[in-house]
Each structure stands twice: as structure tokens, then as C-alpha cells.
Design a protein around this motif. Sequence first.
Motif, mmCIF file in Angstrom:
data_model
loop_
_atom_site.group_PDB
_atom_site.id
_atom_site.type_symbol
_atom_site.label_atom_id
_atom_site.label_comp_id
_atom_site.label_asym_id
_atom_site.label_seq_id
_atom_site.Cartn_x
_atom_site.Cartn_y
_atom_site.Cartn_z
ATOM 1 N N SER A 135 0.870 -1.171 0.000
ATOM 2 C CA SER A 135 0.000 0.000 0.000
ATOM 3 C C SER A 135 0.906 1.220 0.000
ATOM 4 N N TRP A 136 0.323 2.404 0.074
ATOM 5 C CA TRP A 136 1.163 3.605 0.067
ATOM 6 C C TRP A 136 1.910 3.818 1.378
ATOM 7 N N LEU A 194 -2.376 8.074 6.250
ATOM 8 C CA LEU A 194 -3.078 7.945 4.981
ATOM 9 C C LEU A 194 -4.580 7.958 5.221
ATOM 10 N N TRP A 197 -6.366 9.111 -2.448
ATOM 11 C CA TRP A 197 -5.635 8.975 -1.202
ATOM 12 C C TRP A 197 -5.031 10.323 -0.855
ATOM 13 N N LEU A 247 -2.058 11.642 1.761
ATOM 14 C CA LEU A 247 -1.037 11.354 2.768
ATOM 15 C C LEU A 247 -0.720 12.656 3.493
ATOM 16 N N HIS A 256 -0.968 10.414 -11.430
ATOM 17 C CA HIS A 256 -0.395 9.128 -11.837
ATOM 18 C C HIS A 256 -0.219 9.032 -13.351
ATOM 19 N N TRP A 308 -3.620 4.869 -8.386
ATOM 20 C CA TRP A 308 -2.703 5.054 -7.261
ATOM 21 C C TRP A 308 -3.085 4.046 -6.172
ATOM 22 N N ASN A 309 -2.673 2.790 -6.296
ATOM 23 C CA ASN A 309 -3.112 1.818 -5.287
ATOM 24 C C ASN A 309 -1.995 0.960 -4.706
ATOM 25 N N TRP A 338 2.383 0.451 -3.620
ATOM 26 C CA TRP A 338 3.664 1.068 -3.315
ATOM 27 C C TRP A 338 4.518 1.167 -4.573
ATOM 28 N N SER A 339 5.261 2.249 -4.691
ATOM 29 C CA SER A 339 6.227 2.420 -5.775
ATOM 30 C C SER A 339 7.531 2.949 -5.191
ATOM 31 N N SER A 360 7.637 7.959 -4.564
ATOM 32 C CA SER A 360 7.348 7.768 -3.141
ATOM 33 C C SER A 360 6.805 9.045 -2.519
ATOM 34 N N LEU A 399 -3.173 11.960 -3.998
ATOM 35 C CA LEU A 399 -2.968 10.910 -5.001
ATOM 36 C C LEU A 399 -4.321 10.524 -5.598
#
Length: 706
Positions: A405-406, A442, A458, A460, A478, A485-486, A488-489, A493, A506
Motif C-alpha cells: 500500500s502507500w 493515509l 488517497w 497522505l 499518476h 494510485w493503489n 507502493w512504488s 514515493s 494521489l
Amino acid sequence: MATPFHSLESYIALPRVEAAALSPDGRTVVLTVAVLKKDQTAYERALWSVPADGSGLPRRLTRSAKGESGAAFTPAGDILFVSARADADADDLESAQLWLLPSAGGEARPVTRLAGGVAAIAATAAASDRVVLGASLLPSADSIEADAALRAERKKKKVAAILHERYPVRYWDHDLGPAEPHLLAVDVDALADTVAAVAADTAAEEEAEAAPAAAAATDAPAPYPTTLPRPRDLTPRPGRAGDTDGAALTPDGRTLLVALQRPLQRGGRTALVAIDTESGAHTALVDEAGVDIAAPTVSHDGRSVAYVRARKASPAAPEQAEVWVSGIDGSDARRIVADWDRWATALTWDADDTGLIAVADDDGRAPIFRLPLDGPAERLTDDDFAYSHVHVDRTNGDVVALRSSWVQPSHPVRIARGPGGEAAGVTVLATPAPAPEVPGTLTEIEATASDGARVRSWLLLPEGASAETPAPLLLWIHGGPLSSWNAWSWRWSPALAAARGYAVLLPDPALSTGYGLDFIARGWNAWGAAPYTDLLTITDVAVARDDIDETRTAAMGGSFGGYMANWVAGHTDRFRAIVTHASLWALDQFAGTTDLSVYWQEIFTPEAMVENSPHRFVEDIATPLLVIHGDKDYRVPIGEGLRLWSELAEHHADDEGRMPHRFLYFPDENHWILGPQHAVVWYETVFAFLGEHVLGSEPTRAKLLG
């Protein structure tokens, strides 16, 4: 509280889980883990073993300077992987090969010695030691030996020229050709690793070396080692057909089901083809004009094949990605879960072959679903995570996967199944890459667009954001555009921005996946319409919060997100700064220079391509832009960044050439900035630019920029 995200050096040093494979007995998960090299200039990858039941500790399996990837299992539990590690019997061979790590213990040993190397493991069989590999051979070579000789001659003469006979000529970040992609069948159980076999092979090599004049006279290439199983070419003279969209072997390894390319002028489509791995005979099972087939997967009993079928999109509307099932010979083909308005990925059969397990974007997450052969789709996971690398344990039906997840990077989990196949709890497995502390919290927000559509995002929030100390807002758009946007990247970040005090928005605007085909259609052939207004609408909701400072906002995005950043810059001055990475600028130019131009000309009408091109609004840009581009980006070629920079200077530079905009250029990076130190420079430059224009900080320059 300080976290690894407060320091870019600490951030790039975090270990990353990239892939997972489940052993046939369901007891072991092998993870591919990337760690920063000692010189901090690249990542090295190794295989780690963890118990699949949640007990125990991680155990490192491999260690080499070149690293390992692509782990898969043989039926006996041996581990196959791809690596360019040194082969003691071929010191001059630098390309990646297939290796086998015996389950009974001992050193890993090479299974192939191909001059052009092994690109990937395409498919393995559940009850056979037959493996299908992706590998490239030169078009005029009629054997493995001839390919090796031709490559050696090109290297000796320093020839890199490529003669193309078909479009395309490059893909994402690499040139295509001169070698063509093939599928090669290898019987791993034919690996002769005995003293006698090695002695015979050595004798043959010595005999060849003893007669150099005769070898030179016949121009005979060196023979392929007899100690290694000889690969069989399943796709001779393939052109680009070997660029597959998924492959699967029947349990006995005798038939390969593969989505093969069918060339069409500048583009192509994929057909479902059955290949006899003994004779190499091809039989087309699903071969429809205007249709793509992807992700074939074979049932455990070997009687059925499932696949994703999608009609080619047009400017009129996007098309649904349908899940189909047929007999292994293509008979009785039918669509399942026809009312399910989602796009399946990670497709695999359930343990009892009565349905499929899949992942699909859904409302800002990517849960696991069960797709019965008869009946509606069933959601198995109900959390805020995105799942990938899904495997079904045939011993009990449990599912092993990676999830993220983020606020939590990718990590392995086991999803227990109840008597009816329902999820019965998630167990987090051991990992050599423990989750780092992520700054901020989040939450979700949503808005209603002018057409009544629900737009969610989302958000943050950094630590300390409140009505008394509202945080500056960073709208992060995105890429894709068919994305969400679902998950982790490591490349993008938002936690790094949160650590520096920004609230990060996001959003999933029109064109985003996980909200149904109608939501995508809202922005189809009209990228500058609903996607843009959705972004502004959700931003309005965010800045209306008392913990957000609406006077200090910025926007950024990469790829399609960069396109939208350019569009935003030309249509509003509400943001103090905009960062545009690998961005589309002039659609007419882009459509003819990108690596697959036909796609973009299929999804846009000529009129919409003009109407939705950001370059037409360059004179209206009032916000400072940070332009970022890599020269090796073939998806969004460097010409987009160069033209954007030129036109910004043409319309906004003063008499001495000064302007508020900046251009960060990477001569040796592509669509993504992958070098760890380049990533540090990227973030340092972005945060310095945002700090100057959003926070009022003094301008700074990354030290390594000189």
C-alpha cells in the motif's frame, strides 16, 4: 520522528522485495530481494527462502556479483533462476543464463550456455522438467552454434548496425534487433553433471582446439556443450512474434499455450497458439482480427486454458478485458464473470480447477478475486492493499502473494481459505526487507464531478498537519493513463514528500482503472477534459480542509501524469510550481516518434489529438515548470522534453535568456530514473524547486549536478 524517508541516502538503501515464487509442496516461498550495492550506484538481487506458513526466519539462497532473478520451481522442488553470474566452464560468457539450485543442496549449476543469453523463464510445467525460455537469436543463424559465431564476429568487428525490415524498431528503453525473440524448450532433467560427461565434453573441446586449421577451413562454430540439455527452438524465424503476452505449459510439458504476436503493418495483435514442445508444430486456438489475447493459464488437470480477451480499442470507446475459458484444444470457449466490470491480472487457476484467482484494480486498491466458472466474481481480500505475484497452494487452496500500500512496501503474505473457498485470514510471512516506518497518515477523500461521477483520492498527511499548522499540498498525478494510485512504488514515493512537510494528494481521475469501464470512458479521446476537471475538483476538496494550506500548492506527474502536468500548466495558475517528468507535449509529434505509434493513433481521432495537445497553450503558462527527461526514453522520446524546453524559452525567456523554468536532463536514463544516485539527484532537484516556489526557500542545487 526521523524515518528512512527523511534522508534520501537512507531511502535508496532500503531493501526491496520484487517477486515471489511458491514451491510445489506449498511449504516454501522464494523471494527476489534487491539491495543497494556497496558503492551505492546500483542494486544487486538475490534469492531468499522463507517458510510459507508464517514461521521461521528468512534464509539467503544465492550470492553473486551479478545477482539473480526470475525464480521458478521444478516439480522436484529445485529452484530455477536467471543470472549473469560467472560460469566456471565459460569464463568469457557475460550474458545471463538459466541456472538450477538443487533442493537437496549443493552449488547452483548452469543449464544453458547461449551466446545471447536467456531473457526470462517463460513457462514451467507442474509434472515435467520441461522449461520454456525466452531468448534471442540472430535472424540469419540456423543454429545455436551459428548464432554464437555471428555474435562473436559482430563483436570482433565492432559492428552494432541493425537492418530493420518491419516496424517497430525500439521498445520502452531498448533498441530492438538485430536478434529476434524466440521461445526455446529445455529439458532440465537432461542436464549431465557427471564426471564422465564433463570429461567427454572436455575431450571434444580439446580435439577441436587441436585442429584449428580444419575448423577455420570449414568455418565451423564451436559445438554446444554436450553436458547441457540442448534447447529446441519452438519459434523458428519468428520476426517479433516471440514478443509474447504470456505463456503456460500443460502439466506434462508437452504443449505450450502462448499469446503470440501477429504482425499488422506498424502494430500487431496477439493470438492464442498451442505449440507442441516435441515437434514444434503450431496450432492457432484463438486468432481473431481486431482482438488481443493475453495471460493464458492452464488448469491443474491440463484440460482447460483460461485467458484474457480484449477487442482493440478505438477513439469511440475503451474495450473491456474479458476472462475466457476453453478446452485445452480451444473448444467450448466461453466468457466467465461477464457482469464483472474490472480488468483481471495475475490470472491463475484455483486449487480445484472450479474457478480462477485474479487481481484487479478496485476503488483505489487491488484485491484478490475468485472468478468461478459459473457465477459472479467473489472478492477474497478486504483491506487497503494491492496484491501481486499470486500463487495458489494446491495442498489446501491457500493463496500466497505479495501485497503493498502507500504506507507499506511490498511484502509476502498467506491468505488462508475456508471450507467454501472464502478468505479466512491473512498471515504476514517473514521477509529480509522489513517494513520501514513511514511518516504521516493515509486517509481517503472524494469529490463529485460536474457529471455526477465519484472521484476519489488517497491523501497522505504529514505529521503535525492541523488547523494551526496547515500543510502545503502536492498534487501528484499518476501515469498510465490506465492506472490507479493503489500500490507502493519505489520510483514514486509520496512518503519522501510527507517527510518534508507536504500533504500529498494521489487522485484517480477519469481514465483511472478500478472504477469500471464507464469511468475510463469519461476521459477517452478527451484527455484534457474530464481528467483535468476531476483533478481540480478533488484538489478543491483537499484545500478546503483546515489542515491544508490552500495558498501553498504544487502539482507534479510523470508520463501521462507529465502530460496532465503540462495541461494543468496551460490552463490554470492556481499552483505555485509544477514538475513535469517524461511528459507528452506535442501529440502530433509524439504519435509518430514513440515506440508504438499505431496505438496512439488508434485511440485518438486526428481532431482530438490536436485539441488535447498541451503545446498549444504554451503562451498561457504562468507557473514555473521543472522539466525532467531521460535521453533513453523511447516511450516518450526526448524530443518531447526538448520541444517543451525550446518553446518555454521562446515564449517566456527574457532578453538574456533567463526564465523561472528549469530542465533536469539525464543522458543515460530512460522513462524511469533507475540509478540510485540519479534518483537522489532527481528528488533533491524536485524538492529544491518546490521549496523555492512553494515554501519560499532559497534556491539550492544538488551537489552532484556540479
